[in-house]
Design an enzyme around this catalytic site. Structure first.
Site, PDB file in Angstrom:
ATOM      1  N   CYS B 146       0.740  -1.495   0.111  1.00 60.66           N
ATOM      2  CA  CYS B 146       0.224   0.234   0.162  1.00 60.66           C
ATOM      3  C   CYS B 146       1.030   1.214   0.027  1.00 60.66           C
ATOM      4  O   CYS B 146       0.967   1.697   1.303  1.00 60.66           O
ATOM      5  CB  CYS B 146      -0.861  -0.330   1.220  1.00 60.66           C
ATOM      6  SG  CYS B 146      -2.104   1.919   1.401  1.00 60.66           S
ATOM      7  N   CYS B 149      -0.213   4.083   1.585  1.00 65.34           N
ATOM      8  CA  CYS B 149      -0.170   4.092   3.198  1.00 65.34           C
ATOM      9  C   CYS B 149       0.598   4.236   3.669  1.00 65.34           C
ATOM     10  O   CYS B 149       1.123   5.447   4.675  1.00 65.34           O
ATOM     11  CB  CYS B 149      -0.530   3.030   3.557  1.00 65.34           C
ATOM     12  SG  CYS B 149      -2.272   2.015   2.977  1.00 65.34           S
ATOM     13  N   ASP B 150       2.374   3.880   2.695  1.00 70.12           N
ATOM     14  CA  ASP B 150       3.319   3.735   3.857  1.00 70.12           C
ATOM     15  C   ASP B 150       4.823   4.716   2.916  1.00 70.12           C
ATOM     16  O   ASP B 150       5.828   4.824   3.440  1.00 70.12           O
ATOM     17  CB  ASP B 150       4.417   2.390   3.612  1.00 70.12           C
ATOM     18  CG  ASP B 150       2.998   1.231   4.352  1.00 70.12           C
ATOM     19  OD1 ASP B 150       2.060   1.814   5.760  1.00 70.12           O
ATOM     20  OD2 ASP B 150       2.945   0.138   3.889  1.00 70.12           O
TER      21      ASP B 150
END
Lengths: 108, 320
Positions: B146, B149-150
């Site tokens: 992801c 997200c990261d």
């Protein structure tokens, strides 16, 4: 609200020195899975009140603690007991995964 | 938002519900919009992590009607409230098992059992991780699926993306906002991604592409440090130091709970004739059966079809 917000500054006092196990939720505003995990952890923080303290640490405003704990993916939740990490959950996989982690704090 | 309940809910929350929809991506939620508007009582078992693959994206540029693009998670929120507006009951719980031999069908979710006159399977597909040794062990320690997200954890760092489809292109583009260098590793000599997505990636100076290359091992103890690569054209091997590895090699259908209950193909996708499965009263829509298109808009389209087919089925005398 049984969960509390913490910072790099009070991580030592609120987590490592805590008398009861602490579940730290590393999160950020822009992380969608973190936002989904939030209410679930809130619910669990009520259910485990007095047994496990749930705390939230915003990784944008606090970068020292995530760095020193090797956080490279959020949400990551780490369970600490007596100042030591005893379990970690990477990603949001639903309520059961968090409960599994929290049970470790109660039983171990 | 104004509520317009077309679908009434059964007095007993266990049901029987006219239809239980398992899954809450574009397929499941679109199906719910149609079944509720057709006055069928509708329960969505949306999963512990609801919303499907779009929850892990940023801007979606190919969903019709959003000329400026739309954030994937916002689109899903809107689909969900649209279904709820017409009376769908939404629970963010996983369906654990189903019994298709009973009539109505029985679905267990946690310690609760729900009854359903019909079911729509819309569980979609989940990320496929690379099989290479080291990859699974390093998830969350540099390995991710992801980028939205990261990506911020890789500020100024060197990262690799594996895959050749639209989602690999999207991951790579998102990563360039933070990483100093993004390397796309692809096992073929061309991408499957749409021309628009390929263009975006190829003209980005931060992105490099390694063609005909496979990851054979991820190295690192505390965190990811490097990848062992193999070039399939000349069989040469090499080591690539990276801080991050983002995996976007595709998805596998989420059909564990249907094994032995509903006919699946050899890869685990639900076998379908239109929206019908081999069990009367059980329907299917979205990426859980479709491995040809795999788009939000096609999933929504399949969801609409399944919803309409459920409504016809509920009209049949035997379904009462």
């Amino acid at each position: 609200m049984a969960s509390i917000d913490i910072t790099d500054q009070d991580f030592e006092a609120k987590v490592l020195q805590s008398k009861i196990p602490v579940l730290v939720d590393f999160w950020a505003e822009w992380c969608v899975p973190c936002k989904m995990a939030g209410p679930v952890l809130e619910e669990l923080s009520e259910a485990y009140k007095d047994k496990i303290q749930v705390v939230k640490l915003n990784v944008d405003q606090n970068q020292l603690t995530p760095g020193s704990h090797g956080i490279m993916s959020i949400p990551t939740t780490i369970l600490f007991k007596d100042g030591k990490e005893i379990g970690r959950q990477v990603g949001f996989s639903g309520k059961e995964a968090f409960e599994e982690l929290m049970k470790k704090g109660v039983t171990s | 938002m104004e509520q317009e309940f077309f679908a009434t809910k059964p007095e007993d929350p266990r049901g029987p519900w006219d239809v239980v929809i398992i899954g809450s991506g574009p397929a499941g939620l679109t199906a719910a919009i149609y079944t509720t508007r057709g006055a069928a009582s509708t329960l969505i078992l949306g999963g512990g992590t609801w919303g499907g693959q779009l929850m892990l994206t940023t801007v979606v540029d190919n969903f019709p009607g959003f000329s400026e693009g739309v954030e994937g998670p916002i689109l899903m929120e809107k689909m969900k409230s649209q279904a709820q507006r017409f009376g769908a009951e939404f629970l963010s719980v996983n369906a654990d098992s189903i019994d298709v031999t009973k009539s109505p069908f029985e679905i267990k979710a946690g310690d609760k059992t729900y009854l359903a006159r019909s079911i729509i399977i819309a569980t979609g597909a989940r990320t496929l991780w690379l099989d290479a040794p080291g990859v699974k062990e390093l998830i969350g320690k540099g390995v991710s699926s992801c980028a939205p997200c990261d990506a911020p954890f890789f500020r100024g760092k060197k990262v690799a993306v594996v895959g050749g489809g639209d989602s690999a292109m999207e991951e790579a583009s998102v990563l360039t906002k933070y990483a100093s260098e993004v390397i796309i590793i692809h096992r073929r000599n061309e991408f499957k991604a749409s021309a628009a997505m390929q263009e975006k990636v190829k003209k980005n100076p931060k992105i490099k592409i390694l063609w005909n290359t496979e990851v054979v091992k991820a190295n690192g103890e505390v965190k990811l440090e490097s990848l062992d690569l193999k070039n399939s054209a000349d069989n040469s091997t090499s080591n690539l130091p990276v801080d991050g590895l983002f995996v976007a090699i595709g998805h596998a259908p989420a059909t564990e709970i249907f094994k032995g209950k509903v006919e699946l193909d050899e890869r685990g996708f639900v076998k379908n004739k239109g929206t019908k499965t081999n069990i009367s009263g059980m329907f299917v829509s979205g990426d859980v059966h479709d491995h040809a298109y795999e788009q939000a808009v096609t999933a929504a389209g399949f969801g609409c079809m399944a919803g309409m087919d459920v409504l016809s089925f509920l009209e049949e005398p035997q379904s009462k």
